[in-house]
Design an enzyme around this catalytic site. Structure first.
Site, PDB file in Angstrom:
ATOM      1  N   THR A  95      -7.691   3.938   0.504  1.00 38.78           N
ATOM      2  CA  THR A  95      -7.879   2.793   1.388  1.00 38.78           C
ATOM      3  C   THR A  95      -8.428   1.654   0.530  1.00 38.78           C
ATOM      4  OG1 THR A  95      -8.387   4.256   3.226  1.00 38.78           O
ATOM      5  CG2 THR A  95      -8.965   1.930   3.483  1.00 38.78           C
ATOM      6  N   LYS A 170      -3.904   0.053   7.901  1.00 38.92           N
ATOM      7  CA  LYS A 170      -5.099   0.913   7.796  1.00 38.92           C
ATOM      8  C   LYS A 170      -6.350   0.155   8.258  1.00 38.92           C
ATOM      9  CE  LYS A 170      -7.888   4.246   6.396  1.00 38.92           C
ATOM     10  NZ  LYS A 170      -7.989   5.598   6.873  1.00 38.92           N
ATOM     11  N   LYS A 238     -17.171   0.354   2.867  1.00 36.01           N
ATOM     12  CA  LYS A 238     -16.167  -0.315   2.018  1.00 36.01           C
ATOM     13  C   LYS A 238     -14.976  -0.781   2.866  1.00 36.01           C
ATOM     14  CE  LYS A 238     -13.279   2.484   0.342  1.00 36.01           C
ATOM     15  NZ  LYS A 238     -12.010   3.087   0.765  1.00 36.01           N
TER      16      LYS A 238
HETATM   17  P1  NAP Z   1     -13.889  11.109  -2.650  1.00 41.96           P
HETATM   18  O1  NAP Z   1     -14.201  12.502  -2.253  1.00 41.96           O
HETATM   19  O2  NAP Z   1     -14.978  10.222  -3.161  1.00 41.96           O
HETATM   20  O3  NAP Z   1     -12.683  11.164  -3.691  1.00 41.96           O
HETATM   21  C1  NAP Z   1     -12.331  10.135  -4.550  1.00 41.96           C
HETATM   22  C2  NAP Z   1     -11.969  10.774  -5.882  1.00 41.96           C
HETATM   23  O4  NAP Z   1     -11.470   9.778  -6.763  1.00 41.96           O
HETATM   24  C3  NAP Z   1     -13.178  11.402  -6.570  1.00 41.96           C
HETATM   25  O5  NAP Z   1     -12.859  12.722  -6.969  1.00 41.96           O
HETATM   26  C4  NAP Z   1     -13.411  10.490  -7.768  1.00 41.96           C
HETATM   27  O6  NAP Z   1     -13.899  11.109  -8.913  1.00 41.96           O
HETATM   28  C5  NAP Z   1     -12.006   9.980  -8.039  1.00 41.96           C
HETATM   29  N1  NAP Z   1     -12.051   8.732  -8.775  1.00 41.96           N
HETATM   30  C6  NAP Z   1     -12.689   7.585  -8.465  1.00 41.96           C
HETATM   31  N2  NAP Z   1     -12.481   6.653  -9.413  1.00 41.96           N
HETATM   32  C7  NAP Z   1     -11.697   7.233 -10.341  1.00 41.96           C
HETATM   33  C8  NAP Z   1     -11.159   6.796 -11.557  1.00 41.96           C
HETATM   34  N3  NAP Z   1     -11.379   5.547 -12.024  1.00 41.96           N
HETATM   35  N4  NAP Z   1     -10.405   7.649 -12.269  1.00 41.96           N
HETATM   36  C9  NAP Z   1     -10.172   8.906 -11.810  1.00 41.96           C
HETATM   37  N5  NAP Z   1     -10.673   9.386 -10.676  1.00 41.96           N
HETATM   38  C10 NAP Z   1     -11.426   8.560  -9.945  1.00 41.96           C
HETATM   39  O7  NAP Z   1     -13.269  10.308  -1.414  1.00 41.96           O
HETATM   40  P2  NAP Z   1     -12.257  10.831  -0.286  1.00 41.96           P
HETATM   41  O8  NAP Z   1     -13.029  11.126   0.942  1.00 41.96           O
HETATM   42  O9  NAP Z   1     -11.345  11.846  -0.869  1.00 41.96           O
HETATM   43  O10 NAP Z   1     -11.487   9.463   0.009  1.00 41.96           O
HETATM   44  C11 NAP Z   1     -10.537   8.940  -0.906  1.00 41.96           C
HETATM   45  C12 NAP Z   1      -9.958   7.642  -0.330  1.00 41.96           C
HETATM   46  O11 NAP Z   1      -9.327   7.932   0.918  1.00 41.96           O
HETATM   47  C13 NAP Z   1     -11.012   6.581  -0.023  1.00 41.96           C
HETATM   48  O12 NAP Z   1     -10.469   5.304  -0.254  1.00 41.96           O
HETATM   49  C14 NAP Z   1     -11.281   6.775   1.463  1.00 41.96           C
HETATM   50  O13 NAP Z   1     -11.736   5.563   2.055  1.00 41.96           O
HETATM   51  C15 NAP Z   1      -9.916   7.184   1.956  1.00 41.96           C
HETATM   52  N6  NAP Z   1      -9.889   8.051   3.146  1.00 41.96           N
HETATM   53  C16 NAP Z   1     -10.788   9.065   3.305  1.00 41.96           C
HETATM   54  C17 NAP Z   1     -10.737   9.877   4.441  1.00 41.96           C
HETATM   55  C18 NAP Z   1     -11.708  10.997   4.668  1.00 41.96           C
HETATM   56  O14 NAP Z   1     -11.812  11.473   5.803  1.00 41.96           O
HETATM   57  N7  NAP Z   1     -12.423  11.474   3.656  1.00 41.96           N
HETATM   58  C19 NAP Z   1      -9.751   9.636   5.399  1.00 41.96           C
HETATM   59  C20 NAP Z   1      -8.820   8.620   5.192  1.00 41.96           C
HETATM   60  C21 NAP Z   1      -8.896   7.836   4.054  1.00 41.96           C
HETATM   61  P3  NAP Z   1     -15.305  11.909  -8.968  1.00 41.96           P
HETATM   62  O15 NAP Z   1     -14.903  13.313  -8.637  1.00 41.96           O
HETATM   63  O16 NAP Z   1     -15.820  11.716 -10.328  1.00 41.96           O
HETATM   64  O17 NAP Z   1     -16.193  11.280  -7.902  1.00 41.96           O
END
Ligand code: NAP
Length: 293
Positions: A95, A170, A238
């Site tokens: 997102t 979104k 965010k």
């Molecule tokens: P998350 O658990 O924080 O996962 C993000 C992943 O991206 C982490 O593993 C992080 O690494 C990795 N990352 C960040 N910057 C990076 C970089 N420069 N290079 C390589 N890897 C990198 O978040 P999430 O809940 O999966 O959400 C991911 C996205 O989907 C977000 O934008 C969120 O708003 C969206 N989203 C989430 C949900 C939900 O329910 N969780 C639903 C819909 C949409 P690290 O392991 O080092 O932290």
């Protein structure tokens, strides 16, 4: 296919595993390698950078955290677009900002690569069960080409228009979720103050006109005092800030969103940024003078 995957957090790890389970060869990078171990143990191949992924994959998906992460992964020094790789299609499922999606679309096109913005909705449960709603911006023919892979991760996939349209859609989703979240929390707060059985309340109102993902999926977590993520407060703030900026840039007032945003900022100030979004309940309890753990 040789599929690249960058970002194996809460959402990305499940989504990538579905692609792996459907027979694709995965080339993976994540900031913290440990979070990719499950995929690597099942035959996924580790790459040292986003550029390393783009050098080997035919198509690369990204599911990182913030717009800054997206910018680094695509346009950074070792970014996907920094090398003349084998990758012909890139799909950002994070997102993120609509304007950044357009910038990546243009930068990718200059290198002969097609780009889609394809954020998702449906939460951690939707990612695990492959029932996500996926909203896609970019060229329709690219969306059509990627459709078989989208169908492995999601149940409802919609092409929304040119680059950035997926992210704008979104934002509509997140505006709605903000309203649903405060509604669900206030309903449960009321139920608990009156002394109703909160589970029974969720069971019946979750089937009526007040039904929402928030009450049906996050309501039970609140009742169990489970404030773990799911969807992190920091990510939701965010998203709301992207939506508020986009709205302001078109002269749009969204007072409901402003209110919910402020309550979540309060939650962050209490050190709860890594909690699940259902932790909004803690702010509301505090406002009503109730004990908060
Ligand atoms: P998350 O658990 O924080 O996962 C993000 C992943 O991206 C982490 O593993 C992080 O690494 C990795 N990352 C960040 N910057 C990076 C970089 N420069 N290079 C390589 N890897 C990198 O978040 P999430 O809940 O999966 O959400 C991911 C996205 O989907 C977000 O934008 C969120 O708003 C969206 N989203 C989430 C949900 C939900 O329910 N969780 C639903 C819909 C949409 P690290 O392991 O080092 O932290």
């Amino acid at each position: 296919m040789r599929v690249g995957w960058i970002g194996t957090g809460i959402m990305g790890s499940s989504m990538a595993e579905h692609l792996q389970n459907s027979g694709h060869e995965l080339h993976v990078f994540n900031r913290t390698r440990q979070k990719a171990e499950t995929i690597l143990k099942r035959g996924g191949r580790w790459c040292d950078s986003p550029a390393g992924v783009a050098e080997r994959a035919e198509i690369t998906f990204t599911m990182v955290g913030t717009p800054a992460d997206v910018e680094e992964v695509y346009l950074g020094e070792k970014g996907i677009l920094s090398v003349p790789g084998t990758c012909r299609i890139v799909v950002d499922m994070t997102t993120s900002q609509p304007s950044l999606a357009k910038k990546i679309f243009t930068a990718a096109a200059g290198r002969g690569i097609s780009s889609l913005d394809a954020p998702v909705s449906g939460g951690d449960i939707g990612a695990r069960n492959a029932t996500l709603a996926i909203m896609v911006g970019g060229e329709r023919k690219t969306c059509d080409a990627v459709m078989p892979l989208f169908q492995v991760m999601g149940k409802s996939i919609a092409y929304m228009g040119e680059a950035g349209a997926g992210q704008h859609t979104k934002m509509c989703n997140q505006i709605l979720v903000a309203g649903n979240m405060i509604g669900a929390c206030e309903a449960l707060l009321y139920a608990s103050r009156i002394g109703l059985d909160e589970k029974a309340v969720i069971d019946i109102i979750g089937k009526g006109a007040g039904a929402s993902w928030a009450i049906n999926y996050l309501g039970p977590r609140i009742v169990q005092e489970d404030f773990s993520p799911g969807f992190m407060v920091d990510h939701f703030v965010k998203d709301m800030e992207i939506a508020l900026r986009e709205a302001a840039s078109t002269g749009l007032a969204l007072p409901g969103l402003v209110l919910v945003h402020q309550l979540y900022v309060d939650l962050q100030a209490q050190g709860k940024g890594a909690s699940g979004m259902q932790a909004l309940m803690l702010v509301l309890r505090k406002l009503s003078g109730m004990a908060v753990s």
